[in-house]
Scaffold this active site. Structure first.
Site, mmCIF file in Angstrom:
data_model
loop_
_atom_site.group_PDB
_atom_site.id
_atom_site.type_symbol
_atom_site.label_atom_id
_atom_site.label_comp_id
_atom_site.label_asym_id
_atom_site.label_seq_id
_atom_site.Cartn_x
_atom_site.Cartn_y
_atom_site.Cartn_z
ATOM 1 N N ASP A 45 0.832 -1.207 0.000
ATOM 2 C CA ASP A 45 0.000 0.000 0.000
ATOM 3 C C ASP A 45 0.868 1.259 0.000
ATOM 4 O OD1 ASP A 45 -2.216 -1.670 0.071
ATOM 5 O OD2 ASP A 45 -2.297 -1.676 2.258
ATOM 6 N N LYS A 67 -0.014 -8.264 -2.795
ATOM 7 C CA LYS A 67 -1.364 -7.695 -2.869
ATOM 8 C C LYS A 67 -1.258 -6.217 -3.225
ATOM 9 C CE LYS A 67 -4.166 -6.593 0.699
ATOM 10 N NZ LYS A 67 -4.833 -5.351 0.285
ATOM 11 N N HIS A 69 -3.341 -2.380 -4.410
ATOM 12 C CA HIS A 69 -4.528 -1.524 -4.572
ATOM 13 C C HIS A 69 -4.153 -0.576 -5.708
ATOM 14 C CE1 HIS A 69 -7.138 -2.646 -1.274
ATOM 15 N NE2 HIS A 69 -6.201 -2.451 -0.370
ATOM 16 N N ARG A 99 -9.427 -5.562 -5.080
ATOM 17 C CA ARG A 99 -10.371 -4.572 -5.606
ATOM 18 C C ARG A 99 -11.729 -4.623 -4.906
ATOM 19 N NH1 ARG A 99 -14.085 -2.331 -7.141
ATOM 20 N NH2 ARG A 99 -14.558 -1.275 -9.094
ATOM 21 N N LYS A 100 -12.011 -5.723 -4.217
ATOM 22 C CA LYS A 100 -13.298 -5.892 -3.522
ATOM 23 C C LYS A 100 -14.465 -5.569 -4.462
ATOM 24 C CE LYS A 100 -11.239 -5.019 1.008
ATOM 25 N NZ LYS A 100 -9.910 -4.508 0.601
ATOM 26 N N PHE A 101 -14.507 -6.266 -5.582
ATOM 27 C CA PHE A 101 -15.623 -6.117 -6.512
ATOM 28 C C PHE A 101 -16.928 -6.458 -5.782
ATOM 29 C CE2 PHE A 101 -12.026 -7.018 -9.303
ATOM 30 C CZ PHE A 101 -12.206 -6.105 -10.323
ATOM 31 N N ASP A 103 -20.290 -5.486 -7.627
ATOM 32 C CA ASP A 103 -21.433 -5.175 -8.507
ATOM 33 C C ASP A 103 -21.999 -6.456 -9.133
ATOM 34 O OD1 ASP A 103 -23.264 -3.714 -10.132
ATOM 35 O OD2 ASP A 103 -21.866 -2.037 -10.161
ATOM 36 N N ILE A 104 -22.998 -6.314 -9.938
ATOM 37 C CA ILE A 104 -23.566 -7.464 -10.643
ATOM 38 C C ILE A 104 -22.497 -8.060 -11.573
ATOM 39 C CG2 ILE A 104 -25.927 -6.579 -10.508
ATOM 40 C CD1 ILE A 104 -25.628 -5.698 -13.453
ATOM 41 N N TYR A 227 -5.549 -6.124 14.790
ATOM 42 C CA TYR A 227 -4.418 -6.984 14.446
ATOM 43 C C TYR A 227 -4.307 -8.191 15.365
ATOM 44 C CZ TYR A 227 -2.630 -3.220 11.471
ATOM 45 O OH TYR A 227 -2.481 -2.267 10.495
HETATM 46 P P1 5BU Z 1 -2.271 -3.253 7.183
HETATM 47 O O1 5BU Z 1 -1.366 -2.089 6.969
HETATM 48 O O2 5BU Z 1 -1.521 -4.553 7.503
HETATM 49 O O3 5BU Z 1 -3.364 -2.973 8.155
HETATM 50 O O4 5BU Z 1 -2.944 -3.493 5.727
HETATM 51 C C1 5BU Z 1 -3.973 -4.400 5.541
HETATM 52 C C2 5BU Z 1 -4.299 -4.564 4.082
HETATM 53 O O5 5BU Z 1 -5.274 -5.585 3.958
HETATM 54 C C3 5BU Z 1 -4.881 -3.345 3.394
HETATM 55 O O6 5BU Z 1 -4.386 -3.310 2.064
HETATM 56 C C4 5BU Z 1 -6.381 -3.576 3.398
HETATM 57 O O7 5BU Z 1 -7.027 -3.071 2.241
HETATM 58 C C5 5BU Z 1 -6.468 -5.077 3.376
HETATM 59 N N1 5BU Z 1 -7.639 -5.638 4.069
HETATM 60 C C6 5BU Z 1 -7.859 -5.486 5.420
HETATM 61 O O8 5BU Z 1 -7.069 -4.862 6.119
HETATM 62 N N2 5BU Z 1 -8.950 -6.066 6.010
HETATM 63 C C7 5BU Z 1 -9.873 -6.767 5.311
HETATM 64 O O9 5BU Z 1 -10.827 -7.286 5.870
HETATM 65 C C8 5BU Z 1 -9.633 -6.891 3.906
HETATM 66 C C9 5BU Z 1 -8.526 -6.344 3.321
HETATM 67 BR BR1 5BU Z 1 -10.827 -7.856 2.881
#
Ligand code: 5BU
Length: 271
Positions: A45, A67, A69, A99-101, A103-104, A227
């Site tokens: 991220d 992963k 975004h 992306r957490k789609f 939609d239909i 966490y």
């Molecule tokens: P973190 O910095 O370890 O908190 O990042 C967590 C990543 O996991 C972040 O990219 C979120 O979009 C992703 N995530 C999440 O934290 N929790 C969820 O339930 C889902 C995705 Br689905």
């Protein structure tokens, strides 16, 4: 790959997850995890391409998946992203666009295209099942439009506090998801081992469970994130711990990634 020492080792270490896996990408992931002794998916991220490039070069040897975004990168270009994906492939990483789609099916299919062309470079994507099971067919068609293949991770649980994915909803997602060959696995809540154990019981052995909400410093994170410990998540049934700030926010991301790799691997060996 068949018959290679890594495959034999993966089969021994992953046990029933390996023997009952129907998905070739799941086996690819499990083999890479064994080679690197890491069940870590880096949540990359970072807002700029140069930060992403630097990060992947530093931690690539200690992670088993990547992963992204894609829509939070400020200076994104198709060319630079393509090169970044090549860097990830050089580290044998599946690329997972979170992306957490939702939609239909028809629109989700088209959303795999557009400017970002997610269907052309992703191996995995996340989806909510709120619109019904046709979203999985839509996403599969989205990969098909590029002549590529991929797998869907359905959100069965989330790590954020107060989320609305209640146990009944989780059950329905699992019930519909385990029947579908286009479903690679499920997202579970890495911050709560007891919830994860219940999820694993429902999912059975065939499908993957990948878990965000993991950090060596357990407790509450920013803006409702929660966490849990990486070893505990794996012991409770997670096959991959998704770690973002625990790695990219550390002073030394490489040594931090190694610490998460060790913690996750210890969980698998003891499972
Ligand atoms: P973190 O910095 O370890 O908190 O990042 C967590 C990543 O996991 C972040 O990219 C979120 O979009 C992703 N995530 C999440 O934290 N929790 C969820 O339930 C889902 C995705 Br689905």
């Amino acid at each position: 790959m068949v018959g290679s020492p890594w495959v034999m080792e993966a089969a021994a270490i992953w046990g029933e997850r390996w023997s009952s896996a129907t998905n070739s990408m799941a086996k690819e992931y499990m083999e890479v995890a064994c080679r690197k002794q890491s069940l870590v998916c880096l949540a990359a991220d970072k807002p700029t391409m140069s930060e992403l490039e630097e990060l992947i070069d530093a931690v690539g040897p200690y992670i088993a998946a990547l992963k992204t975004h894609v829509d939070l990168v400020e200076d994104w270009t198709a060319e630079r992203w393509g090169a970044f994906c090549k860097r990830a492939s050089a580290h044998n990483l599946l690329i997972f666009e979170d992306r957490k789609f939702a939609d239909i099916g028809k629109i989700s299919r088209h959303q795999m295209g557009g400017v970002y062309a997610i269907g052309s470079w992703s191996n995995l994507v996340t989806a909510h099942l709120i619109s019904g099971p046709d979203i999985v067919d839509g996403l599969q068609a989205g990969w098909g439009d590029y002549g590529t293949e991929g797998g869907v991770l359905l959100l069965a649980q989330m790590s954020s506090r107060g989320n609305l994915l209640n146990p009944n909803y989780t059950d329905e997602v699992v019930r519909l998801g385990i029947q579908h060959t286009g479903v690679f696995g499920f997202i579970g809540n890495g911050s709560r081992p007891e919830e994860l154990k219940l999820l694993r019981d429902k999912v059975g052995t065939e499908k993957m469970i990948w878990t965000p909400g993991v950090n060596l410093q357990t407790g509450d994170g920013a803006m409702g994130q929660r966490y849990g410990d990486p070893t505990e998540a794996v012991l409770a049934g997670s096959d991959c711990v998704i770690v973002g700030s625990g790695i990219h926010g550390a002073d030394d991301p490489a040594s931090s990634a190694k610490a998460y790799a060790d913690a996750s691997w210890a969980g698998l060996l003891n499972r």
